[in-house]
Design an enzyme around this catalytic site. Structure first.
Site, mmCIF file in Angstrom:
data_model
loop_
_atom_site.group_PDB
_atom_site.id
_atom_site.type_symbol
_atom_site.label_atom_id
_atom_site.label_comp_id
_atom_site.label_asym_id
_atom_site.label_seq_id
_atom_site.Cartn_x
_atom_site.Cartn_y
_atom_site.Cartn_z
ATOM 1 N N ASP A 20 0.839 -1.200 0.000
ATOM 2 C CA ASP A 20 0.000 0.000 0.000
ATOM 3 C C ASP A 20 0.875 1.252 0.000
ATOM 4 O O ASP A 20 2.065 1.205 0.322
ATOM 5 C CB ASP A 20 -0.939 0.023 1.195
ATOM 6 C CG ASP A 20 -0.217 0.290 2.508
ATOM 7 O OD1 ASP A 20 0.719 -0.474 2.821
ATOM 8 O OD2 ASP A 20 -0.565 1.255 3.214
ATOM 9 N N GLU B 70 -0.047 -0.594 5.661
ATOM 10 C CA GLU B 70 1.055 -0.177 6.523
ATOM 11 C C GLU B 70 1.073 1.320 6.738
ATOM 12 O O GLU B 70 1.357 1.794 7.843
ATOM 13 C CB GLU B 70 2.391 -0.638 5.915
ATOM 14 C CG GLU B 70 3.583 -0.530 6.852
ATOM 15 C CD GLU B 70 4.229 0.862 6.882
ATOM 16 O OE1 GLU B 70 5.047 1.116 7.789
ATOM 17 O OE2 GLU B 70 3.919 1.680 5.988
#
Length: 466
Positions: free
Chosen positions: A136, A229
């Site tokens: 991400d 994250e």
């Protein structure tokens, strides 16, 4: 010499020659109850392995850079408001399909964690090596329709990006080390997303390398590529994937040689002071108790000046009264949100004991109920790290020709979030990221390549362990 003893000696001698022929050295263990320590292989053996890895890695250098350029076109921003975003789901599916083709057991979990298991190809037992990274990208800056720019043989001159952004050695001194080398930037209208698509590129290229070169010796390897994250939730569903290595490393770091070996422990501690409702004018008779006066007293006592963040540096932790608010919109329930950060968990525990004592006294003084809630946010990886992790990464860096730069991070890492669920620490290794979460974000291709070489060297270091 008796025949049996002679046969035993010859067997050991032959085994030693066979083992050395594969460029691996035996490991000796103490026979007493002292802590086990590895006897490391000779530098000449390690150098030979490093040279083989360098030759092997060179074949994949262009592939890895092309892979990174492709990954920057994947929109994969996470969101504070969503458990998972459609863009992350699409990226996870693309990565899963790509990795699956390499032939190792690959799983895409219900919550879009990608797990890869690479079985050992040696006949002795070794610790399981783990690698992690995240796909991400941050929601804090524009991250759609990224147009990455590859600049070969950077000449040291300022790089003019769109929207008035400029990269130069004056504002970014590390660029001086990139003169004559390849860097990648965004076009200035978006981030680049090297955080952490550089790490994903390193790990996927490592998977490809091991798949296509089965003669490369390694033990069991577990890999996890996580979502979310950049919104602090990469460990939320980690238990869905059987990622539980003995010794682990996270590839999500900065520049050449940087390895985060220690970071803050982090906790959020909430105190709720419950007043007693009633008409204030008749408080002496009806038992009314205000929540905010005792809450303010508790806040002042538990966030002393010397504990404030602006008085904290280096190894010092801090306590911040982050905010005070009405709990659940109730006027007479005061909520105090404390943020605790420290390299040593014991210091945080000591503060909680102190704060509880203060809260007890204030509760009795004002006749109000005070409750406490604790949310652990991340842990210091150094407090539960594999005892040989430091030596493994130091040797892997040295054998890649990289000077180690061990850092203590006054923040959290992906590894520190995973530690809360797994109970095991992991160091965070550089990947070539520069200026993450910015329009001027850029990647050092050389640093990303060296990180990949370090990962290859780590497989050697761990396969030589018992």
């Amino acid at each position: 010499m008796p025949i049996k003893q002679l046969f035993a000696v010859l067997s050991v001698f032959v085994f030693g020659i066979s083992f050395a022929s594969q460029a691996y050295a035996a490991v000796a263990w103490p026979t007493n109850n002292a802590p086990r320590e590895r006897v490391y292989v000779k530098d000449s053996v390690r150098k030979n392995l490093g040279q083989k890895n360098a030759s092997l890695a060179a074949k994949y250098r262009t592939t890895m850079l092309d892979r990174f350029m492709k990954y920057t076109t994947y929109d994969s921003q996470s969101s504070d408001a969503a458990d998972i975003t459609p863009e992350q789901i699409e990226t996870a599916k693309k990565l899963y399909a790509e990795i699956q083709k390499f032939g190792f057991k690959t799983t895409l979990s219900e919550h879009y964690y990608i797990y890869v298991e690479i079985p050992s190809n040696v006949n002795w037992k070794t610790p399981t090596l783990g690698f992690s990274c995240h796909y991400d990208t941050t929601p804090d800056i524009i991250g759609t329709n990224i147009k990455a720019q590859k600049i070969s043989k950077y000449d040291g001159k300022p790089i003019q990006l769109k929207e008035g952004h400029t990269l130069s050695v004056e504002t970014d001194p590390y660029l001086k080390k990139m003169i004559g080398k390849t860097i990648v930037t965004s076009d200035g209208t978006t981030m680049l997303s090297a955080d952490d698509k550089a790490g994903v590129s390193v790990i996927v290229t490592l998977i490809q390398t091991l798949a296509e070169n089965p003669s490369k010796k390694h033990g069991n390897i577990q890999i996890v590529i996580t979502p979310n994250e950049d919104v602090g939730r990469s460990a939320d569903y980690i238990e869905e994937t059987p990622y539980n290595p003995d010794i682990a490393f996270d590839f999500d770091g900065g520049v050449n040689g940087e390895v985060v070996v220690s970071n803050f422990n982090a906790e959020k501690v909430i105190y709720r002071v419950h007043g007693i409702n009633g008409h204030q004018s008749m408080a002496a008779e009806n038992g009314y108790r205000n929540a905010w006066k005792p809450a303010c007293e508790l806040g002042a006592a538990c966030s002393k000046d010397e504990w404030l963040p602006n008085n904290s540096r280096g190894q010092q932790g801090y306590v911040e009264l982050h905010h005070m608010d009405m709990s659940d919109g109730k006027v007479n329930v005061a909520e105090l949100d404390f943020r605790l950060r420290d390299f040593h968990q014991q210091n945080i525990d000591n503060w909680k004991n102190y704060a509880d004592s203060v809260a007890k006294d204030i509760s009795a003084k004002y006749g109000v109920k005070i409750e406490r809630a604790i949310a652990k946010q991340y842990g210091n990886v150094a407090e539960n790290i594999h005892p040989q992790a430091h030596q493994v990464v130091a040797n892997a860096l040295k054998n890649a020709g990289v000077t180690p730069n061990f850092k203590e991070e006054r923040a959290g890492t992906t590894a520190s979030m995973l530690m809360l669920k797994l109970g095991k620490g992991a160091y965070t290794v550089f990947t070539g990221q520069n200026n993450p979460h910015a329009f001027t974000e850029w990647l050092s291709e050389e640093d990303m390549y060296k990180a990949y070489l370090v990962a290859l060297n780590m497989t050697d270091e761990v396969v030589m362990m018992k």
